[in-house]
Design a protein around this motif. Structure first.
Motif, PDB file in Angstrom:
ATOM      1  N   GLN A 101     -30.389  70.423  27.348  1.00  0.00           N
ATOM      2  CA  GLN A 101     -31.467  69.511  26.553  1.00  0.00           C
ATOM      3  C   GLN A 101     -30.851  68.021  26.934  1.00  0.00           C
ATOM      4  O   GLN A 101     -29.669  67.710  26.678  1.00  0.00           O
ATOM      5  N   ASP A 102     -32.033  66.969  27.171  1.00  0.00           N
ATOM      6  CA  ASP A 102     -31.528  65.783  27.161  1.00  0.00           C
ATOM      7  C   ASP A 102     -31.785  64.976  25.671  1.00  0.00           C
ATOM      8  O   ASP A 102     -32.915  64.801  25.377  1.00  0.00           O
ATOM      9  N   HIS A 103     -30.660  64.734  24.961  1.00  0.00           N
ATOM     10  CA  HIS A 103     -30.783  64.620  23.497  1.00  0.00           C
ATOM     11  C   HIS A 103     -31.327  62.872  23.658  1.00  0.00           C
ATOM     12  O   HIS A 103     -31.877  62.491  22.576  1.00  0.00           O
ATOM     13  N   SER A 106     -35.509  61.765  23.682  1.00  0.00           N
ATOM     14  CA  SER A 106     -36.256  62.287  22.283  1.00  0.00           C
ATOM     15  C   SER A 106     -36.818  60.768  21.880  1.00  0.00           C
ATOM     16  O   SER A 106     -36.219  59.647  21.855  1.00  0.00           O
ATOM     17  N   GLU A 107     -37.949  61.080  21.039  1.00  0.00           N
ATOM     18  CA  GLU A 107     -38.367  60.015  20.140  1.00  0.00           C
ATOM     19  C   GLU A 107     -37.243  59.507  19.254  1.00  0.00           C
ATOM     20  O   GLU A 107     -37.059  58.267  18.709  1.00  0.00           O
ATOM     21  N   ALA A 108     -36.511  60.238  18.704  1.00  0.00           N
ATOM     22  CA  ALA A 108     -35.595  60.147  17.757  1.00  0.00           C
ATOM     23  C   ALA A 108     -34.585  59.304  18.143  1.00  0.00           C
ATOM     24  O   ALA A 108     -33.875  58.156  17.575  1.00  0.00           O
ATOM     25  N   TRP A 109     -33.897  59.524  19.486  1.00  0.00           N
ATOM     26  CA  TRP A 109     -33.054  58.496  20.206  1.00  0.00           C
ATOM     27  C   TRP A 109     -33.611  57.275  20.112  1.00  0.00           C
ATOM     28  O   TRP A 109     -32.820  56.299  20.028  1.00  0.00           O
TER      29      TRP A 109
END
Length: 178
Positions: A101-103, A106-109
């Motif tokens: 998973q590429d954290h 994400s939109e959250a990042w």
């Protein structure tokens, strides 16, 4: 500080116990405000572990480190994001790969990065401690702060006159009172 054969006594406004990131940050901050302190660390200078231990520094911590003036040094020593943005999940260290998973994709990042001027950083704890130790040392001189490596706090007593700490040198038997 000179060690006597048995006991030395030293007075200080603040005793910081522990030379990890929090203790070193506290020592730097105290010095910045003109408060002398003694930082006591169980580890001998030069024999600190190179094992990475902690490695992610959250955004709020980075904001505090920016205020201390060390954010640039941290960012200079960070590995490129491409080396740490993907997390691999496996059944064991050498076991079957389950997922990646590429954290940071994400939109959250993106939201996190836009909410702060100092986004999360990736730096091993020994490297962070080296940066913080240099900053604490740089700030120590003008206010009379000092460091006692290879000592541990073995006892604290409190009375109306203040707090008495008993420190023990780990390489030898003598004890020091602060």
């Amino acid at each position: 500080m000179q060690a006597c054969s048995r006991v030395s006594r030293h007075r200080t406004t603040v005793l910081v116990v522990g030379g990890g990131p929090v203790g070193l940050y506290a020592s730097s901050l105290l010095s910045a405000f003109g408060v002398p302190s003694i930082l006591v660390d169980r580890t001998k200078e030069g024999s600190r572990s190179a094992h990475p231990r902690a490695h992610l520094i959250n955004s709020r911590s980075m904001e505090l480190l920016r205020q201390l003036g060390v954010e640039g040094s941290i960012r200079e020593q960070m590995p490129p994001m491409s080396e740490w943005r993907s997390f691999r999940y496996c059944t064991s260290l050498l076991g079957q790969h389950i997922a990646t998973q590429d954290h940071m994709a994400s939109e959250a990042w993106g939201n996190l990065c836009s909410a702060t001027s100092s986004p999360m950083a990736h730096l091993s704890q020994p490297k962070l401690e080296t940066i913080l130790r240099a900053e604490a040392t740089r700030r120590a001189g003008p206010v009379g702060a000092s460091f006692l490596d290879d000592y541990e706090c073995v006892r604290l007593d409190h009375d109306d006159n203040g707090v008495r700490a008993e420190l023990q040198h780990l390489a030898a038997a003598p004890r020091m009172a602060a």
